[in-house]
Design a protein around this motif. Structure first.
Motif, PDB file in Angstrom:
ATOM      1  N   MET A   1      54.792  57.925  15.915  1.00  0.00           N
ATOM      2  CA  MET A   1      54.250  56.564  16.013  1.00  0.00           C
ATOM      3  C   MET A   1      55.360  55.530  15.962  1.00  0.00           C
ATOM      4  SD  MET A   1      51.057  55.737  16.441  1.00  0.00           S
ATOM      5  CE  MET A   1      49.636  54.830  16.034  1.00  0.00           C
ATOM      6  N   THR A   2      56.284  55.697  14.990  1.00  0.00           N
ATOM      7  CA  THR A   2      57.305  54.685  14.728  1.00  0.00           C
ATOM      8  C   THR A   2      58.143  54.378  15.958  1.00  0.00           C
ATOM      9  OG1 THR A   2      57.469  55.770  12.608  1.00  0.00           O
ATOM     10  CG2 THR A   2      59.066  54.057  13.048  1.00  0.00           C
ATOM     11  N   LYS A   3      58.634  55.429  16.612  1.00  0.00           N
ATOM     12  CA  LYS A   3      59.610  55.237  17.680  1.00  0.00           C
ATOM     13  C   LYS A   3      58.948  54.923  19.017  1.00  0.00           C
ATOM     14  CE  LYS A   3      63.445  56.238  15.345  1.00  0.00           C
ATOM     15  NZ  LYS A   3      62.864  55.609  14.134  1.00  0.00           N
ATOM     16  N   ARG A   4      57.762  55.455  19.240  1.00  0.00           N
ATOM     17  CA  ARG A   4      57.182  55.401  20.570  1.00  0.00           C
ATOM     18  C   ARG A   4      56.553  54.060  20.903  1.00  0.00           C
ATOM     19  NH1 ARG A   4      52.778  59.103  21.269  1.00  0.00           N
ATOM     20  NH2 ARG A   4      52.862  59.568  19.051  1.00  0.00           N
TER      21      ARG A   4
ATOM     22  N   PRO B   1      55.615  46.794  18.428  1.00  0.00           N
ATOM     23  CA  PRO B   1      54.971  46.245  17.226  1.00  0.00           C
ATOM     24  C   PRO B   1      53.478  45.936  17.391  1.00  0.00           C
ATOM     25  CG  PRO B   1      57.104  45.214  17.554  1.00  0.00           C
ATOM     26  CD  PRO B   1      56.876  46.104  18.735  1.00  0.00           C
ATOM     27  N   GLU B   2      53.096  45.404  18.554  1.00  0.00           N
ATOM     28  CA  GLU B   2      51.683  45.039  18.758  1.00  0.00           C
ATOM     29  C   GLU B   2      50.783  46.276  18.618  1.00  0.00           C
ATOM     30  OE1 GLU B   2      54.218  44.403  20.687  1.00  0.00           O
ATOM     31  OE2 GLU B   2      54.330  42.236  21.013  1.00  0.00           O
ATOM     32  N   THR B   3      51.247  47.383  19.184  1.00  0.00           N
ATOM     33  CA  THR B   3      50.470  48.622  19.135  1.00  0.00           C
ATOM     34  C   THR B   3      50.443  49.168  17.708  1.00  0.00           C
ATOM     35  OG1 THR B   3      51.235  49.021  21.372  1.00  0.00           O
ATOM     36  CG2 THR B   3      50.199  50.882  20.243  1.00  0.00           C
ATOM     37  N   LEU B   4      51.601  49.070  17.025  1.00  0.00           N
ATOM     38  CA  LEU B   4      51.662  49.552  15.644  1.00  0.00           C
ATOM     39  C   LEU B   4      50.712  48.752  14.752  1.00  0.00           C
ATOM     40  CD1 LEU B   4      55.534  50.046  15.321  1.00  0.00           C
ATOM     41  CD2 LEU B   4      53.799  51.832  15.617  1.00  0.00           C
TER      42      LEU B   4
ATOM     43  N   ALA C   1      55.599  50.476   7.119  1.00  0.00           N
ATOM     44  CA  ALA C   1      56.881  51.172   7.304  1.00  0.00           C
ATOM     45  C   ALA C   1      57.212  51.261   8.793  1.00  0.00           C
ATOM     46  CB  ALA C   1      56.832  52.567   6.681  1.00  0.00           C
ATOM     47  N   ALA C   2      56.197  51.582   9.616  1.00  0.00           N
ATOM     48  CA  ALA C   2      56.425  51.682  11.064  1.00  0.00           C
ATOM     49  C   ALA C   2      56.830  50.324  11.635  1.00  0.00           C
ATOM     50  CB  ALA C   2      55.160  52.201  11.756  1.00  0.00           C
ATOM     51  N   LEU C   3      56.161  49.262  11.193  1.00  0.00           N
ATOM     52  CA  LEU C   3      56.483  47.917  11.694  1.00  0.00           C
ATOM     53  C   LEU C   3      57.902  47.509  11.335  1.00  0.00           C
ATOM     54  CD1 LEU C   3      53.117  46.077  10.970  1.00  0.00           C
ATOM     55  CD2 LEU C   3      54.229  46.287  13.201  1.00  0.00           C
TER      56      LEU C   3
ATOM     57  N   THR D   1      45.821  42.055  13.270  1.00  0.00           N
ATOM     58  CA  THR D   1      45.985  40.857  14.106  1.00  0.00           C
ATOM     59  C   THR D   1      47.273  40.099  13.794  1.00  0.00           C
ATOM     60  OG1 THR D   1      44.698  39.536  12.546  1.00  0.00           O
ATOM     61  CG2 THR D   1      43.493  40.495  14.403  1.00  0.00           C
ATOM     62  N   LEU D   2      48.166  40.682  13.008  1.00  0.00           N
ATOM     63  CA  LEU D   2      49.402  39.975  12.616  1.00  0.00           C
ATOM     64  C   LEU D   2      50.204  39.525  13.835  1.00  0.00           C
ATOM     65  CD1 LEU D   2      51.166  39.152  10.164  1.00  0.00           C
ATOM     66  CD2 LEU D   2      52.349  41.339  10.416  1.00  0.00           C
ATOM     67  N   HIS D   3      50.265  40.408  14.856  1.00  0.00           N
ATOM     68  CA  HIS D   3      51.055  40.109  16.068  1.00  0.00           C
ATOM     69  C   HIS D   3      50.441  38.994  16.894  1.00  0.00           C
ATOM     70  CE1 HIS D   3      47.833  42.794  17.137  1.00  0.00           C
ATOM     71  NE2 HIS D   3      48.057  42.610  18.426  1.00  0.00           N
ATOM     72  N   LEU D   4      49.143  38.710  16.690  1.00  0.00           N
ATOM     73  CA  LEU D   4      48.511  37.593  17.395  1.00  0.00           C
ATOM     74  C   LEU D   4      48.636  36.308  16.586  1.00  0.00           C
ATOM     75  CD1 LEU D   4      45.181  39.344  18.503  1.00  0.00           C
ATOM     76  CD2 LEU D   4      47.243  38.949  19.872  1.00  0.00           C
TER      77      LEU D   4
END
Ligand SMILES: *Cc1c(COP(=O)(O)O)cnc(C)c1O
Length: 426
Positions: free
Chosen positions: A1-4, A7-10, A71-73, A290-293
């Motif tokens: 998940m992390t690399k692929r 941020p929006e998807t994560l 962590a992924a973000l 919704t953080l990325h929005l």
């Protein structure tokens, strides 16, 4: 998940990946405890020989899914949720400092953290030296001692909005063989990822933009996995020598890159117990989706408000790193080119009394002890959070007596500016 994924998807998908027939939405594991079939299985968990849940004071699956998303973000290897941002800051330092140790910290930090580090942790025998973050590398280096264990700063300081030169801080920390811990609450990983600039540990008050809706107090610690504790084993005995409370297990040997977060969970959470409730973790996860929005809208509105204020002749000064004339404009362009945060600070001509009159006249913006919320809100530190300080003490803390902290929400910018305008004219 992390690399692929980006941020929006994560934000939307990371942390919880249901298998066949499992709930699509992250469930709230509202359970203090977890069942095992044999006594032996349970015993192995208590020896940290198997991983698994046994008691929610240490770990809970809902929390862990949300921690994994953060962590992924941030691009880290592991994270843990805490009951508040204060708890996150305390654990982040206390995990590697004990009585007799010392750390160096930027003086431009949140007031609550300033008290925690400068007063309460001193009572535990952990000493701190506050330094001006804009000082030269030589001046900051002079604050280090043989017993110094960490360097700490805020990406964007609350409420003074100084932008941290993360690469400079990372260089200084690493030259002295200690990790750089960065409080990344205000930009969030949407706008800035401190690990990409050399920070080792990131902390958050998830109460702010991550939750975003003012529903839940919470915090998070994320480890980059990059700091080589064993290379400085003499400084970090808690991680690099056997833990008697786990039959002589050594965290770095047993857990590698997960050592720091595992110790914080297995030792600090076990003993001090400031875990986030699974219910709050669930609400935090909804916010993160919704953080990325929300972040771009906060930044767009804050930029419009800052530009309006900078042109108004009733306004004495404005701080916002998105204004080309701002002291931190170029650092912000480097570390957060897509925007910094939604918080703008300013002073009105006429000082403290005019500030109070202005705030009382606002209709859309609410006076609350909160910041970084979807709803526009406002605070006057000299009258509220810092009211016990004299004007001189306020200046020492970098907080001007006339400073108004204006947290721009995600409403329509024209409505927010119209509210400011009618309050200025009142
Ligand atoms: C609010 C805040 C904290 C403290 O977080 P709580 O969740 O209120 O305990 C720490 N750091 C920063 C930058 C903050 O804004």
């Amino acid at each position: 998940m992390t690399k692929r994924f980006k941020p929006e998807t994560l934000c939307v998908q990371a942390g919880w990946s249901p298998k066949k027939g499992e709930p699509r939405v992250l469930p709230i594991y509202q359970s203090t405890t977890f069942k095992y079939d044999t006594s032996e299985q349970m015993a192995r968990l208590f020896d940290l020989e198997d991983s698994g849940y046994f008691y929610t004071r240490l770990q809970n699956p809902t929390n862990d899914a949300v921690a994994a998303k953060i962590a992924a973000l941030e691009g880290g290897v592991a994270a843990m949720l805490t009951s508040s941002g204060q708890a996150a800051n305390f654990y982040a330092v206390f995990n590697i400092c004990q009585a007799g140790d010392h750390f160096v910290c930027s003086s431009c930090i949140y007031g609550g953290t300033f008290n925690l580090f400068g007063v309460t942790m001193k009572k535990l025998g952990i000493d701190v030296t506050f330094i001006n973050p804009d000082a030269s590398e030589e001046e900051i280096s002079a604050a280090f001692r043989p017993n110094t264990k960490a360097l700490f700063g805020e990406t964007i300081s609350n409420p003074t909005l100084e932008v941290l030169d993360i690469e400079k801080f990372a260089r200084i920390a690493h030259k002295h063989g200690v990790p750089l811990i960065v409080d990344n609450t205000f930009p969030t990983p949407i706008n800035c990822r401190p690990f990409e600039w050399g920070a080792d540990i990131v902390v958050h008050s998830t109460t702010k933009y991550m939750d975003g809706h003012a529903t839940s107090v919470g915090g998070c610690i994320v480890d980059s996995g990059n700091f080589d504790w064993d290379a400085h084993a003499d400084k970090f005995p808690g991680l690099c020598t056997p833990d008697e409370s786990y039959h002589g297990l050594t965290y770095t040997k047993a857990f590698g890159k997960m050592a720091y977060i595992t110790k914080a969970t297995a030792q600090l959470m076990r003993d001090l117990g400031s875990i986030q409730s699974p219910q709050n973790a669930f609400l935090l996860n909804l916010g993160l989706e919704t953080l990325h929005l929300r972040m771009p809208q906060h930044c767009k509105n804050a930029q419009a408000v800052a530009e309006y204020l900078s042109k108004n002749n009733k306004v004495a000064w404005v701080n916002y790193s998105g204004l080309p004339g701002d002291k931190y404009y170029s650092l912000a362009q480097k570390y957060m080119p897509n925007g910094s945060c939604g918080v703008v600070t300013f002073g009105l001509k006429g000082g403290r009394d005019v500030a109070i009159k202005f705030m009382d006249s606002l209709k859309l913006a609410a006076i609350v002890t909160h910041v970084a919320d979807a709803r526009t809100c406002v605070l006057h530190p000299a009258s509220h959070t810092h009211r016990q300080l004299t004007d001189e003490q306020l200046m020492e803390a970098g907080v001007r007596p006339d400073l108004i902290r204006f947290s721009v929400g995600i409403e329509n910018a024209e409505d927010i500016i119209a509210d400011i305008e009618q309050a200025l004219n009142a």
